[in-house]
Scaffold this motif. Structure first.
Motif, PDB file in Angstrom:
ATOM      1  N   GLN A  78       0.735  -1.342  -0.055  1.00 36.38           N
ATOM      2  CA  GLN A  78      -0.017   0.055  -0.120  1.00 36.38           C
ATOM      3  C   GLN A  78       0.769   1.250   0.012  1.00 36.38           C
ATOM      4  OE1 GLN A  78      -3.391  -0.031  -0.333  1.00 36.38           O
ATOM      5  NE2 GLN A  78      -3.271  -2.304  -0.109  1.00 36.38           N
ATOM      6  N   LEU A  79       2.075   1.110  -0.059  1.00 31.36           N
ATOM      7  CA  LEU A  79       3.227   2.215   0.155  1.00 31.36           C
ATOM      8  C   LEU A  79       2.965   3.532  -0.806  1.00 31.36           C
ATOM      9  CD1 LEU A  79       6.125   0.404   1.379  1.00 31.36           C
ATOM     10  CD2 LEU A  79       5.131   2.434   2.704  1.00 31.36           C
ATOM     11  N   HIS A  80       2.413   2.749  -1.934  1.00 29.72           N
ATOM     12  CA  HIS A  80       2.441   4.214  -3.286  1.00 29.72           C
ATOM     13  C   HIS A  80       0.885   4.414  -3.473  1.00 29.72           C
ATOM     14  CE1 HIS A  80       6.353   1.971  -3.913  1.00 29.72           C
ATOM     15  NE2 HIS A  80       6.670   3.267  -4.750  1.00 29.72           N
ATOM     16  N   TRP A 108      -1.296  10.427   1.436  1.00 26.99           N
ATOM     17  CA  TRP A 108      -1.558   8.993   1.395  1.00 26.99           C
ATOM     18  C   TRP A 108      -3.097   8.891   0.992  1.00 26.99           C
ATOM     19  CZ3 TRP A 108       3.243   9.130   4.186  1.00 26.99           C
ATOM     20  CH2 TRP A 108       4.158   8.289   3.474  1.00 26.99           C
ATOM     21  N   GLY A 109      -3.407   8.185   0.516  1.00 30.42           N
ATOM     22  CA  GLY A 109      -5.203   8.055   0.301  1.00 30.42           C
ATOM     23  C   GLY A 109      -5.733   7.616   1.541  1.00 30.42           C
ATOM     24  N   GLN A 120       3.350   7.387   7.886  1.00 32.46           N
ATOM     25  CA  GLN A 120       3.697   8.899   8.493  1.00 32.46           C
ATOM     26  C   GLN A 120       4.559   9.520   7.584  1.00 32.46           C
ATOM     27  OE1 GLN A 120       2.394   9.704  11.664  1.00 32.46           O
ATOM     28  NE2 GLN A 120       1.447   7.485  11.649  1.00 32.46           N
ATOM     29  N   LYS A 121       4.377  11.120   7.411  1.00 33.95           N
ATOM     30  CA  LYS A 121       5.163  12.131   6.896  1.00 33.95           C
ATOM     31  C   LYS A 121       6.379  12.349   7.781  1.00 33.95           C
ATOM     32  CE  LYS A 121       2.692  14.224   3.090  1.00 33.95           C
ATOM     33  NZ  LYS A 121       2.501  15.468   2.279  1.00 33.95           N
ATOM     34  N   MET A 352      10.196   5.245   1.360  1.00 35.22           N
ATOM     35  CA  MET A 352      11.257   4.537   1.643  1.00 35.22           C
ATOM     36  C   MET A 352      11.276   4.418   3.212  1.00 35.22           C
ATOM     37  SD  MET A 352      14.728   4.591   2.849  1.00 35.22           S
ATOM     38  CE  MET A 352      15.098   6.419   2.372  1.00 35.22           C
ATOM     39  N   LEU A 353      11.226   5.350   4.067  1.00 35.17           N
ATOM     40  CA  LEU A 353      11.335   5.576   5.328  1.00 35.17           C
ATOM     41  C   LEU A 353      10.336   4.797   5.927  1.00 35.17           C
ATOM     42  CD1 LEU A 353      12.272   9.278   5.764  1.00 35.17           C
ATOM     43  CD2 LEU A 353      13.895   7.501   5.855  1.00 35.17           C
ATOM     44  N   ASN A 354       9.078   4.918   5.671  1.00 38.57           N
ATOM     45  CA  ASN A 354       7.834   3.847   6.034  1.00 38.57           C
ATOM     46  C   ASN A 354       8.058   2.454   6.021  1.00 38.57           C
ATOM     47  OD1 ASN A 354       5.313   5.634   7.165  1.00 38.57           O
ATOM     48  ND2 ASN A 354       6.188   6.774   5.548  1.00 38.57           N
TER      49      ASN A 354
END
Length: 364
Positions: A78-80, A108-109, A120-121, A352-354
């Protein structure tokens, strides 16, 4: 592993609702009390004996592991799921390039699976904490350089970034920085061809020196200078073998499954920078417009899939899908149809960080 509390709650639900169901079938009060008492005693005994029965205990552990695995793999997939807002800026100038006339933002949606993952941002402090003491290598072509720039732009203040940009963007050069506050070391390696990346992996293995995070990508230079998707796949096949041999203990490379358990291990966290959406009419040379066509891009994407380099096809690298991010941001997010505004690579860095959070079982 499921604990006694969870099983106790399950037992309580059964004790409560099964007798109610029986009552619905007009059983007598005494029969209800009998069944309720019997259920409660049986389940209570079962909860306390479970740890001492190997087969049952193993089964419970297995089920728990599958649930955790599925959650993490699902969140990686779901990351993208990013949505964009691109709107005309207050200082719109119809005579200037489209890209600078628009303000872009992303988030994110709000679909149920994305909400559950709680992406998270990152703020600069959180990003620095996650990468504290880590050695990060970003290797590839100009897309990789933009990824490195975006990562540093997140962690460092604007004054320090002003001093860094010139050095980082020296043509076809490497760059290295150590951030004293967090101890993070970042190496950018100019490696435009997959064969360059293969050589880099061999160097890591020879030196027994493994970065904590490797972010790499290739394809644009090969498409422009060789224009041969079959040859590109051969070079990716070689790169995959080199990457797999680099991993100290190769796990089961399932689709989107987390590769390792902790960012602190010496097994690198591996990411692949996907090629961006190419807008042929905006490419800035005739050679690029002739060679970097939509059909050629599809052929190169298919070569990447067949190489089994990505986790989605059973390989070791998690995709940073620049193609999807750039496509959804759109034509107003690029100057030359190949390199996109910083916000696109910013989104890739947060993805990437998430992913690192997911793989290391951490939360912000």
């Amino acid at each position: 592993m499921l604990g006694g509390v969870q099983l106790g709650l399950l037992a309580a639900c059964i004790v409560l609702f099964v007798p109610m169901g029986m009552a619905g079938w007009h059983l007598s009060r005494n029969k209800m009390l009998f069944f309720s008492g019997a259920l409660f005693i049986s389940l209570a005994i079962g909860v306390h004996l479970t740890p001492y029965i190997p087969s049952v205990s193993d089964f419970v552990t297995t089920v728990s592991s599958v649930v955790v695995f599925d959650t993490r793999a699902s969140c990686n997939s779901q990351l993208h799921e990013v949505v964009w807002e691109v709107k005309q800026s207050d200082e719109f100038n119809p005579l200037s390039n489209n890209s600078v006339n628009y303000e872009k933002s992303w988030k994110w949606g709000r679909s149920a699976p994305v909400i559950v993952c709680d992406f998270q941002k990152f703020d600069p402090m959180d990003a620095a904490d996650l990468l504290n003491g880590s050695w990060v290598v970003v290797a590839g072509d100009s897309q990789a350089r933009l990824i490195a720039l975006s990562l540093l732009d997140l962690i460092l203040d604007s004054q320090r970034m002003g001093a860094i940009r010139g050095d980082l963007f020296k043509r076809h050069s490497n760059y290295q920085i150590v951030i004293d506050e967090s101890g993070m070391k970042l190496d950018f390696i100019w490696a435009p061809y997959a064969s360059n990346l293969t050589d880099l992996m061999a160097e890591f293995k020879l030196n027994l020196s493994y970065p904590d995070v490797i972010i790499m990508g290739s394809g644009l230079w090969h498409m422009l200078h060789f224009t041969n998707a079959s040859d590109f796949q051969l070079s990716l096949d070689s790169l995959r073998r080199s990457v797999v041999s680099l991993i100290p203990s190769t796990p089961n490379l399932d689709s989107e499954a987390p590769l390792t358990g902790s960012i602190s291990t010496r097994t690198p966290h591996l990411f692949w920078i996907g090629m961006p959406t190419l807008i042929n009419s905006m490419l800035n040379t005739e050679e690029k417009r002739k060679k970097m066509t939509d059909l050629m891009k599809v052929a190169y994407d298919e070569s990447l899939r067949k190489s089994k380099l990505l986790r989605s096809s059973g390989g070791p690298l998690l995709l940073l899908d620049i193609e999807t991010l750039s496509w959804n941001c759109g034509v107003r997010c690029t100057v030359d149809g190949m390199h996109y505004d910083g916000v696109v690579y910013e989104a890739a860095i947060h993805i990437m960080l998430n992913a690192l959070l997911i793989e290391s079982h951490q939360k912000l």
